[in-house]
Design an enzyme around this catalytic site. Sequence first.
Site, PDB file in Angstrom:
ATOM      1  N   CYS A  35       0.862  -1.176   0.000  1.00 42.59           N
ATOM      2  CA  CYS A  35       0.000   0.000   0.000  1.00 42.59           C
ATOM      3  C   CYS A  35       0.906   1.236   0.000  1.00 42.59           C
ATOM      4  CB  CYS A  35      -0.871  -0.034   1.268  1.00 42.59           C
ATOM      5  SG  CYS A  35      -1.794   1.470   1.623  1.00 42.59           S
ATOM      6  N   GLY A  36       0.406   2.320  -0.531  1.00 43.36           N
ATOM      7  CA  GLY A  36       1.178   3.554  -0.510  1.00 43.36           C
ATOM      8  C   GLY A  36       1.493   4.038   0.898  1.00 43.36           C
TER       9      GLY A  36
END
Length: 162
Positions: A35-36
Amino acid sequence: MSIYDYTVKTTKGEMKSIGDYKGKVMLIVNTASKCGFTPQYKELQALYLQYKDSGLEILGFPCNQFGRGEQGSNEDIQSFCEINFGVTFPLFDKIDVNGANAAPLYKYLKKEATGILGSESIKWNFTKFLVDSEGHVLKRYGSADKPSAVEKDLEGLLTGLI
């Protein structure tokens, strides 16, 4: 019910009572490995190391509901977090945080600290809930709120100023 009435499953499949954390300040986070926001693990670990001896517990709950960011097994997740971010705070069994199969603990957290415009829904990975040493859910922080944004509130709780 209070937060201490909930039981959760560890990454090893053992049941753990949230009541075991009574008297501690808790930061409860839904996490993901792809995930970012995954780099927040580094800041979470830094907060944990800095404040664990003062009474902080960080509880990580992997979740695959957002962008399929957590597809691995519990063992894969634990290994990824230890190798890449040196995570030593407890991680738990992968859960759902929204929908019909949402973990009971998360249903409780979302009701106690709603999001923007009163929404109970979790919007993305790395949403954080701050719980005081008496079990009161004080605040919800969004995914974009870095762990460092929580630090002032943590210090206040741990020193008795909040």
